[in-house]
Design a protein around this motif. Structure first.
Motif, PDB file in Angstrom:
ATOM      1  N   LEU A  81      -6.984 -13.604   2.006  1.00  0.00           N
ATOM      2  CA  LEU A  81      -7.276 -13.714   3.435  1.00  0.00           C
ATOM      3  C   LEU A  81      -6.313 -12.874   4.266  1.00  0.00           C
ATOM      4  O   LEU A  81      -6.714 -12.223   5.239  1.00  0.00           O
ATOM      5  CB  LEU A  81      -7.215 -15.180   3.869  1.00  0.00           C
ATOM      6  CG  LEU A  81      -8.353 -16.076   3.393  1.00  0.00           C
ATOM      7  CD1 LEU A  81      -8.113 -17.526   3.800  1.00  0.00           C
ATOM      8  CD2 LEU A  81      -9.682 -15.584   3.955  1.00  0.00           C
ATOM      9  N   ALA A  82      -5.031 -12.883   3.883  1.00  0.00           N
ATOM     10  CA  ALA A  82      -4.047 -12.087   4.622  1.00  0.00           C
ATOM     11  C   ALA A  82      -4.384 -10.603   4.551  1.00  0.00           C
ATOM     12  O   ALA A  82      -4.292  -9.875   5.554  1.00  0.00           O
ATOM     13  CB  ALA A  82      -2.647 -12.342   4.080  1.00  0.00           C
ATOM     14  N   ALA A  83      -4.795 -10.155   3.354  1.00  0.00           N
ATOM     15  CA  ALA A  83      -5.162  -8.746   3.203  1.00  0.00           C
ATOM     16  C   ALA A  83      -6.377  -8.400   4.053  1.00  0.00           C
ATOM     17  O   ALA A  83      -6.431  -7.340   4.692  1.00  0.00           O
ATOM     18  CB  ALA A  83      -5.426  -8.429   1.727  1.00  0.00           C
ATOM     19  N   LEU A  84      -7.365  -9.294   4.075  1.00  0.00           N
ATOM     20  CA  LEU A  84      -8.558  -9.044   4.891  1.00  0.00           C
ATOM     21  C   LEU A  84      -8.220  -9.051   6.383  1.00  0.00           C
ATOM     22  O   LEU A  84      -8.815  -8.300   7.163  1.00  0.00           O
ATOM     23  CB  LEU A  84      -9.622 -10.105   4.591  1.00  0.00           C
ATOM     24  CG  LEU A  84     -10.241 -10.049   3.180  1.00  0.00           C
ATOM     25  CD1 LEU A  84     -11.174 -11.228   2.964  1.00  0.00           C
ATOM     26  CD2 LEU A  84     -10.977  -8.740   2.964  1.00  0.00           C
ATOM     27  N   MET A  85      -7.266  -9.870   6.782  1.00  0.00           N
ATOM     28  CA  MET A  85      -6.894  -9.973   8.192  1.00  0.00           C
ATOM     29  C   MET A  85      -6.216  -8.703   8.707  1.00  0.00           C
ATOM     30  O   MET A  85      -6.390  -8.324   9.864  1.00  0.00           O
ATOM     31  CB  MET A  85      -5.984 -11.189   8.411  1.00  0.00           C
ATOM     32  CG  MET A  85      -6.735 -12.519   8.262  1.00  0.00           C
ATOM     33  SD  MET A  85      -5.629 -13.935   7.967  1.00  0.00           S
ATOM     34  CE  MET A  85      -4.751 -14.019   9.516  1.00  0.00           C
ATOM     35  N   VAL A  86      -5.446  -8.039   7.844  1.00  0.00           N
ATOM     36  CA  VAL A  86      -4.736  -6.835   8.289  1.00  0.00           C
ATOM     37  C   VAL A  86      -5.491  -5.555   7.932  1.00  0.00           C
ATOM     38  O   VAL A  86      -5.057  -4.462   8.304  1.00  0.00           O
ATOM     39  CB  VAL A  86      -3.305  -6.773   7.701  1.00  0.00           C
ATOM     40  CG1 VAL A  86      -2.493  -7.975   8.134  1.00  0.00           C
ATOM     41  CG2 VAL A  86      -3.336  -6.653   6.190  1.00  0.00           C
ATOM     42  N   ALA A  87      -6.623  -5.693   7.237  1.00  0.00           N
ATOM     43  CA  ALA A  87      -7.383  -4.504   6.850  1.00  0.00           C
ATOM     44  C   ALA A  87      -7.800  -3.661   8.056  1.00  0.00           C
ATOM     45  O   ALA A  87      -7.680  -2.423   8.012  1.00  0.00           O
ATOM     46  CB  ALA A  87      -8.598  -4.909   6.024  1.00  0.00           C
ATOM     47  N   PRO A  88      -8.301  -4.263   9.158  1.00  0.00           N
ATOM     48  CA  PRO A  88      -8.659  -3.415  10.309  1.00  0.00           C
ATOM     49  C   PRO A  88      -7.477  -2.633  10.865  1.00  0.00           C
ATOM     50  O   PRO A  88      -7.629  -1.479  11.279  1.00  0.00           O
ATOM     51  CB  PRO A  88      -9.183  -4.427  11.343  1.00  0.00           C
ATOM     52  CG  PRO A  88      -9.653  -5.574  10.524  1.00  0.00           C
ATOM     53  CD  PRO A  88      -8.682  -5.658   9.374  1.00  0.00           C
ATOM     54  N   LEU A  89      -6.288  -3.251  10.883  1.00  0.00           N
ATOM     55  CA  LEU A  89      -5.101  -2.536  11.357  1.00  0.00           C
ATOM     56  C   LEU A  89      -4.802  -1.350  10.451  1.00  0.00           C
ATOM     57  O   LEU A  89      -4.488  -0.251  10.931  1.00  0.00           O
ATOM     58  CB  LEU A  89      -3.904  -3.483  11.406  1.00  0.00           C
ATOM     59  CG  LEU A  89      -2.556  -2.860  11.780  1.00  0.00           C
ATOM     60  CD1 LEU A  89      -2.611  -2.252  13.176  1.00  0.00           C
ATOM     61  CD2 LEU A  89      -1.441  -3.904  11.695  1.00  0.00           C
ATOM     62  N   ARG A  93      -4.780   2.672  11.551  1.00  0.00           N
ATOM     63  CA  ARG A  93      -3.638   3.567  11.321  1.00  0.00           C
ATOM     64  C   ARG A  93      -4.036   4.763  10.455  1.00  0.00           C
ATOM     65  O   ARG A  93      -3.618   5.899  10.728  1.00  0.00           O
ATOM     66  CB  ARG A  93      -2.494   2.801  10.653  1.00  0.00           C
ATOM     67  CG  ARG A  93      -1.957   1.629  11.438  1.00  0.00           C
ATOM     68  CD  ARG A  93      -1.443   2.027  12.797  1.00  0.00           C
ATOM     69  NE  ARG A  93      -0.318   2.930  12.713  1.00  0.00           N
ATOM     70  CZ  ARG A  93       0.395   3.350  13.750  1.00  0.00           C
ATOM     71  NH1 ARG A  93       0.046   2.974  14.976  1.00  0.00           N
ATOM     72  NH2 ARG A  93       1.425   4.165  13.604  1.00  0.00           N
ATOM     73  N   ILE A  94      -4.842   4.552   9.442  1.00  0.00           N
ATOM     74  CA  ILE A  94      -5.266   5.655   8.582  1.00  0.00           C
ATOM     75  C   ILE A  94      -6.112   6.644   9.380  1.00  0.00           C
ATOM     76  O   ILE A  94      -5.925   7.869   9.283  1.00  0.00           O
ATOM     77  CB  ILE A  94      -6.047   5.116   7.366  1.00  0.00           C
ATOM     78  CG1 ILE A  94      -5.109   4.345   6.440  1.00  0.00           C
ATOM     79  CG2 ILE A  94      -6.714   6.261   6.608  1.00  0.00           C
ATOM     80  CD1 ILE A  94      -5.816   3.611   5.314  1.00  0.00           C
TER      81      ILE A  94
END
Length: 352
Positions: A81-89, A93-94
């Motif tokens: 869940l943490a990975a999915l939560m920061v995926a848009p950020l 950045r990319i």
């Protein structure tokens, strides 16, 4: 009389491959290759730290929610869940790293051709520029970028500018744009500080012995006026109602400093110098300086080209906040809220 720049080069389509090739040649010619690589590496490092840090905070938030709903501690769900939560950020950045250099190459390509078409000079940057305005004596890491200068509509120089100030050990980055014009007749030294709402803190102050001078009316709600006591009366004469109206029309969101034989119009943000509207504004500012000079010689100032509503609209758009900022923030906030809700729901289901 307002001079119109030939902005064809700013409107013409750009071949990305040609812009990239010329950018690489320019970097090699100016000996900036190491600096470009170092700067790019530093930006990537900052992004990695930001994404990893956000991931850690997201994981802690998920764990806190799991504890609240009866879980014994972190599990695989926490990190997924943490990975999915920061995926848009991470995606934002990319995309920024991929698009940023390409956009910069196009800006340099257009500005270089714009300068050539108008008999101007163009430089990509200058470290620690020395100019007489107070802005250039403040802070560290001072850099001017996209420096365009020329003899018409009067001798001028325009550029974006950045510098850092420090509060204890905290670094405070600042950005600005300046347009400096040579004077043909002397004017009293003064500083106008904008009071327009929504304008960032300046990071610089009027230099002694200048002190605040009281004015009345609408102008006093838009600007603070600073000058030395010895020049207070000449400044009051200079800032006639006609001049005040011109200043409010063309430079309400900028500071203005008259120092020596130059007038500096200082905007507290980077402005899009590859936009035709910017150079339309620069030509209007040159006309504004002519109004100041006419008033200084006790002549009747000529009118300014501010009656054109479309021209005013384009000028206001220069100072508008970037459109993507709020959307990007919401794009990162929504997954955060959804992730926390999912953590609560999953924990409730698994713990019965």
């Amino acid at each position: 009389m307002t001079v119109t720049f030939d902005d064809t080069a700013l409107r013409a389509p750009v071949e990305p491959a040609l812009a990239r090739q010329e950018s690489r040649e320019r970097v090699a010619r100016e000996g900036r290759r190491f600096g470009v690589v170092l700067g790019s590496g530093w930006v990537v490092f900052q992004s990695v730290v930001l994404v990893v840090g956000a991931g850690v905070l997201a994981a802690l938030a998920v764990v806190a929610v799991q504890f609240m709903f009866g879980a014994d501690g972190a599990d695989a769900t926490t990190f997924i869940l943490a990975a999915l939560m920061v995926a848009p950020l991470a995606v934002v950045r990319i995309r920024s790293h991929l698009r940023g250099p390409r956009d910069r190459e196009v800006e340099e390509y257009r500005l270089e051709r714009f300068a050539a078409a108008n008999g101007l000079t163009y430089r990509t940057g200058e470290l620690d520029p020395q100019r007489p305005a107070a802005l250039f004596g403040v802070g560290t890491s001072r850099v001017a970028s996209d420096i365009v200068a020329g003899p018409a509509p009067r001798p001028f120089e325009a550029a974006n500018y950045s510098f850092d100030t420090w509060v204890a050990r905290a670094r405070m980055p600042h950005v600005a744009n300046y347009a400096a014009f040579d004077l043909q007749s002397p004017l009293p030294a003064l500083t106008l500080v904008t009071k327009s709402p929504g304008v960032a803190a300046s990071g610089w102050e009027p230099t002694p012995p200048q002190e605040r001078v009281a004015f009345d009316g609408d102008f006093a709600s838009r600007f603070e006026v600073f000058t030395a006591r010895a020049t207070e009366e000449p400044v009051r004469h200079l800032l006639s109602p006609e001049v005040q109206a011109a200043l409010m029309a063309l430079a309400e969101r900028s500071d203005i400093e008259i120092v020596g034989d130059r007038v500096f119009v200082l905007s507290r943000r980077h402005l899009p110098m590859a936009e035709p509207a910017y150079w339309e504004w620069v030509s209007d500012l040159a006309a504004l300086v002519s109004v100041l000079e006419a008033r200084g010689r006790a002549e009747q100032p000529a009118g300014l080209p501010d009656a054109d509503s479309a021209r005013r609209t384009r000028r206001e758009a220069l100072f508008a906040a970037p459109k993507g900022g709020r959307a990007a923030a919401m794009g990162c906030l929504v997954p955060l809220l959804v992730g926390l809700a999912a953590a609560a729901l999953i924990t409730k289901i698994t713990t019965g």
